[in-house]
Scaffold this active site. Structure first.
Site, PDB file in Angstrom:
ATOM      1  CG  HIS A   1      -7.306   8.384  -1.424  1.00 42.61           C
ATOM      2  ND1 HIS A   1      -6.416   9.278  -1.990  1.00 42.61           N
ATOM      3  CD2 HIS A   1      -6.960   7.169  -1.916  1.00 42.61           C
ATOM      4  CE1 HIS A   1      -5.566   8.634  -2.781  1.00 42.61           C
ATOM      5  NE2 HIS A   1      -5.890   7.347  -2.758  1.00 42.61           N
TER       6      HIS A   1
ATOM      7  NE  ARG B   1       3.797  -6.992   3.046  1.00 40.12           N
ATOM      8  CZ  ARG B   1       2.951  -7.921   3.426  1.00 40.12           C
ATOM      9  NH1 ARG B   1       3.084  -8.487   4.595  1.00 40.12           N
ATOM     10  NH2 ARG B   1       1.956  -8.300   2.648  1.00 40.12           N
ATOM     11  N   GLY B   2       3.825  -3.692   0.313  1.00 39.52           N
ATOM     12  CA  GLY B   2       3.508  -4.141  -1.029  1.00 39.52           C
ATOM     13  C   GLY B   2       3.056  -5.578  -1.086  1.00 39.52           C
ATOM     14  CG  ASP B   3      -0.550  -7.189  -2.163  1.00 37.14           C
ATOM     15  OD1 ASP B   3      -0.381  -7.689  -1.032  1.00 37.14           O
ATOM     16  OD2 ASP B   3      -1.591  -6.634  -2.523  1.00 37.14           O
TER      17      ASP B   3
ATOM     18  CB  SER C   1      -6.651  12.819  -2.449  1.00 39.14           C
ATOM     19  OG  SER C   1      -7.136  11.899  -1.499  1.00 39.14           O
TER      20      SER C   1
ATOM     21  CG  PHE D   1     -10.159  -5.301  -6.223  1.00 37.93           C
ATOM     22  CD1 PHE D   1      -8.879  -5.804  -6.051  1.00 37.93           C
ATOM     23  CD2 PHE D   1     -10.351  -3.919  -6.138  1.00 37.93           C
ATOM     24  CE1 PHE D   1      -7.823  -4.947  -5.768  1.00 37.93           C
ATOM     25  CE2 PHE D   1      -9.302  -3.066  -5.859  1.00 37.93           C
ATOM     26  CZ  PHE D   1      -8.043  -3.584  -5.665  1.00 37.93           C
TER      27      PHE D   1
ATOM     28  CD  GLU E   1      -4.711   4.124  -5.374  1.00 39.62           C
ATOM     29  OE1 GLU E   1      -4.600   4.297  -4.150  1.00 39.62           O
ATOM     30  OE2 GLU E   1      -4.915   3.017  -5.903  1.00 39.62           O
TER      31      GLU E   1
ATOM     32  CB  ALA F   1       1.401  -6.656  -7.410  1.00 41.79           C
TER      33      ALA F   1
HETATM   34  P1  FAD Z   1       1.553  -3.594   6.419  1.00 44.11           P
HETATM   35  O1  FAD Z   1       0.510  -2.743   7.036  1.00 44.11           O
HETATM   36  O2  FAD Z   1       2.933  -3.382   6.871  1.00 44.11           O
HETATM   37  O3  FAD Z   1       1.223  -5.140   6.647  1.00 44.11           O
HETATM   38  C1  FAD Z   1      -0.056  -5.668   6.350  1.00 44.11           C
HETATM   39  C2  FAD Z   1      -0.630  -6.313   7.611  1.00 44.11           C
HETATM   40  O4  FAD Z   1       0.138  -7.436   7.971  1.00 44.11           O
HETATM   41  C3  FAD Z   1      -0.576  -5.327   8.735  1.00 44.11           C
HETATM   42  O5  FAD Z   1      -1.794  -4.607   8.759  1.00 44.11           O
HETATM   43  C4  FAD Z   1      -0.252  -6.189   9.939  1.00 44.11           C
HETATM   44  O6  FAD Z   1      -1.438  -6.580  10.570  1.00 44.11           O
HETATM   45  C5  FAD Z   1       0.422  -7.413   9.345  1.00 44.11           C
HETATM   46  N1  FAD Z   1       1.885  -7.352   9.497  1.00 44.11           N
HETATM   47  C6  FAD Z   1       2.809  -7.215   8.520  1.00 44.11           C
HETATM   48  N2  FAD Z   1       4.064  -7.277   9.025  1.00 44.11           N
HETATM   49  C7  FAD Z   1       3.921  -7.463  10.362  1.00 44.11           C
HETATM   50  C8  FAD Z   1       4.845  -7.611  11.438  1.00 44.11           C
HETATM   51  N3  FAD Z   1       6.176  -7.615  11.231  1.00 44.11           N
HETATM   52  N4  FAD Z   1       4.344  -7.756  12.681  1.00 44.11           N
HETATM   53  C9  FAD Z   1       3.009  -7.778  12.912  1.00 44.11           C
HETATM   54  N5  FAD Z   1       2.083  -7.652  11.916  1.00 44.11           N
HETATM   55  C10 FAD Z   1       2.537  -7.495  10.663  1.00 44.11           C
HETATM   56  N6  FAD Z   1       0.151  -2.542  -3.249  1.00 44.11           N
HETATM   57  C11 FAD Z   1       1.048  -2.399  -4.247  1.00 44.11           C
HETATM   58  O7  FAD Z   1       1.742  -3.353  -4.613  1.00 44.11           O
HETATM   59  N7  FAD Z   1       1.198  -1.189  -4.884  1.00 44.11           N
HETATM   60  C12 FAD Z   1       0.500  -0.088  -4.509  1.00 44.11           C
HETATM   61  O8  FAD Z   1       0.667   0.990  -5.086  1.00 44.11           O
HETATM   62  C13 FAD Z   1      -0.453  -0.211  -3.436  1.00 44.11           C
HETATM   63  N8  FAD Z   1      -1.155   0.863  -3.007  1.00 44.11           N
HETATM   64  C14 FAD Z   1      -1.970   0.725  -1.905  1.00 44.11           C
HETATM   65  C15 FAD Z   1      -2.619   1.870  -1.402  1.00 44.11           C
HETATM   66  C16 FAD Z   1      -3.433   1.766  -0.277  1.00 44.11           C
HETATM   67  C17 FAD Z   1      -4.096   3.006   0.252  1.00 44.11           C
HETATM   68  C18 FAD Z   1      -3.623   0.508   0.360  1.00 44.11           C
HETATM   69  C19 FAD Z   1      -4.519   0.388   1.559  1.00 44.11           C
HETATM   70  C20 FAD Z   1      -3.001  -0.620  -0.148  1.00 44.11           C
HETATM   71  C21 FAD Z   1      -2.165  -0.539  -1.276  1.00 44.11           C
HETATM   72  N9  FAD Z   1      -1.481  -1.640  -1.786  1.00 44.11           N
HETATM   73  C22 FAD Z   1      -0.597  -1.485  -2.822  1.00 44.11           C
HETATM   74  C23 FAD Z   1      -1.710  -2.974  -1.215  1.00 44.11           C
HETATM   75  C24 FAD Z   1      -0.654  -3.310  -0.153  1.00 44.11           C
HETATM   76  O9  FAD Z   1       0.621  -3.359  -0.721  1.00 44.11           O
HETATM   77  C25 FAD Z   1      -1.014  -4.659   0.444  1.00 44.11           C
HETATM   78  O10 FAD Z   1      -2.185  -4.586   1.194  1.00 44.11           O
HETATM   79  C26 FAD Z   1       0.123  -5.310   1.242  1.00 44.11           C
HETATM   80  O11 FAD Z   1      -0.224  -6.676   1.447  1.00 44.11           O
HETATM   81  C27 FAD Z   1       0.334  -4.654   2.587  1.00 44.11           C
HETATM   82  O12 FAD Z   1       1.071  -3.498   2.509  1.00 44.11           O
HETATM   83  P2  FAD Z   1       1.098  -2.481   3.776  1.00 44.11           P
HETATM   84  O13 FAD Z   1       2.201  -1.547   3.648  1.00 44.11           O
HETATM   85  O14 FAD Z   1      -0.232  -1.941   4.035  1.00 44.11           O
HETATM   86  O15 FAD Z   1       1.520  -3.580   4.869  1.00 44.11           O
END
Ligand code: FAD
Length: 288
Positions: free
Chosen positions: A259, A99-101, A7, A210, A9, A43
């Site tokens: 991926h 969740r996003g950055d 796949s 990065f 991206e 982001a």
């Molecule tokens: P989560 O997994 O929810 O949180 C990140 C970490 O913080 C977790 O692993 C956990 O250890 C900790 N954490 C968070 N909340 C809690 C809680 N309440 N309790 C306990 N621990 C917690 N970013 C973008 O902006 N746009 C994109 O399109 C994008 N695509 C991505 C694609 C992939 C495959 C990956 C791996 C990352 C991508 N990102 C993207 C980056 C991502 O948004 C960031 O890494 C962000 O900081 C975390 O998002 P997440 O959903 O993985 O978070």
């Protein structure tokens, strides 16, 4: 070694020239029959409209299975779900839910006052619609915000239990990193597929910066190899060889789906795929 499924991206183009580059990338990689292609979400939600447009256009024009990334930064629950509903209405039923950055310059993630507090809440709400296949992010070297590896794996389990179907990992440079993580996930009872996120190194200096931001470790042998390759102007050859080798190790260990982070550049990804035996399907009319 079995031939993997792949796949790809992409990120949404910001101008006309970038649109042409994305389209060239899609044309170049589509014959490899990807399982899906995904389009990132800038982001802080900064490319919301561009992502929407790129996803809809690719879905309509490429014939590929398109997944839209979706984050909950800077948006209320209602707004986020409305965007998801928009994808569903356009026939896009696959999401990468994150969740996003936060946008550059801000201090960490702050939930919107009426927004999802974290990715688990977002995934639960999306899964509740029953309309989507949901993929989520996973971090083989732990997310920079995680207390430790165990806490990160437990959080991933919560994301899967909330309704996610698969996870895609952050990039890494040694197969062992992924394999250790896969073992930790299995031990924690995660049985959803985990796709290794593979980044062919197109721009060594950029990738190093990065990697630092993402918490991806850069092994000393890789630094040395790129220093030599830079002197001889052979970075692309090295990048292809290293990436192919890492993917082969993964496939030897039973991984069946990769991926690729293409950064909208098809060449290295295509060359690595070809080396792994992922080649365009030959059409009979082209042979006759
Ligand atoms: P989560 O997994 O929810 O949180 C990140 C970490 O913080 C977790 O692993 C956990 O250890 C900790 N954490 C968070 N909340 C809690 C809680 N309440 N309790 C306990 N621990 C917690 N970013 C973008 O902006 N746009 C994109 O399109 C994008 N695509 C991505 C694609 C992939 C495959 C990956 C791996 C990352 C991508 N990102 C993207 C980056 C991502 O948004 C960031 O890494 C962000 O900081 C975390 O998002 P997440 O959903 O993985 O978070």
């Amino acid at each position: 070694m079995t031939t993997p499924q792949v796949s790809f991206e992409f990120f949404p183009p910001q101008n006309l020239e970038a649109s042409f580059r994305l389209w060239d990338t899609v044309q170049s990689l589509a014959p490899l029959n990807p399982r899906f292609v995904s389009v990132t979400y800038g982001a802080g939600g900064t490319t919301r409209d561009l992502t929407r447009e790129a996803v809809a256009t690719l879905h309509k024009s490429s014939g590929l299975n398109v997944a839209a990334h979706l984050t909950c930064v800077n948006a209320s629950k209602a707004e986020t779900l409305e965007i998801a509903e928009g994808f569903a209405a356009a026939g896009v039923s696959e999401l990468v839910a994150l969740r996003g950055d936060p946008p550059k310059g801000s201090n960490g993630f702050e939930p919107h006052p009426e927004g999802f507090a974290n990715s688990v809440e977002l995934i639960e709400a999306l899964a509740g619609t029953g309309k989507f296949t949901i993929r989520v992010g996973a971090y083989p070297e732990k997310h920079p915000e995680a207390a430790d590896m165990q806490a990160d794996v437990e959080w991933l389990k919560r994301k899967i239990d909330a309704g996610a179907n698969e996870a895609i990992t952050q990039f890494f440079f040694e197969a062992e990193t992924f394999l250790r993580f896969r073992d930790a996930c299995a031990k924690a009872g995660i049985d959803a597929p985990i796709l290794p996120g593979v980044l062919p190194i197109e721009n060594w200096k950029g990738v190093r910066k990065f990697a630092e931001r993402c918490g991806t470790s850069v092994p000393a042998w890789l630094i040395e190899a790129f220093e030599k390759a830079e002197r001889d102007n052979r970075e692309d050859l090295l990048a292809t060889a290293i990436c192919t080798e890492m993917c082969s190790e993964l496939l030897d260990e039973g991984v069946d789906s990769l991926h690729f982070y293409t950064l909208n550049r098809p060449e290295l990804t295509r060359d690595v795929c070809h080396a792994l035996g992922v080649t365009p399907a030959v059409k009979l009319e082209n042979v006759a």
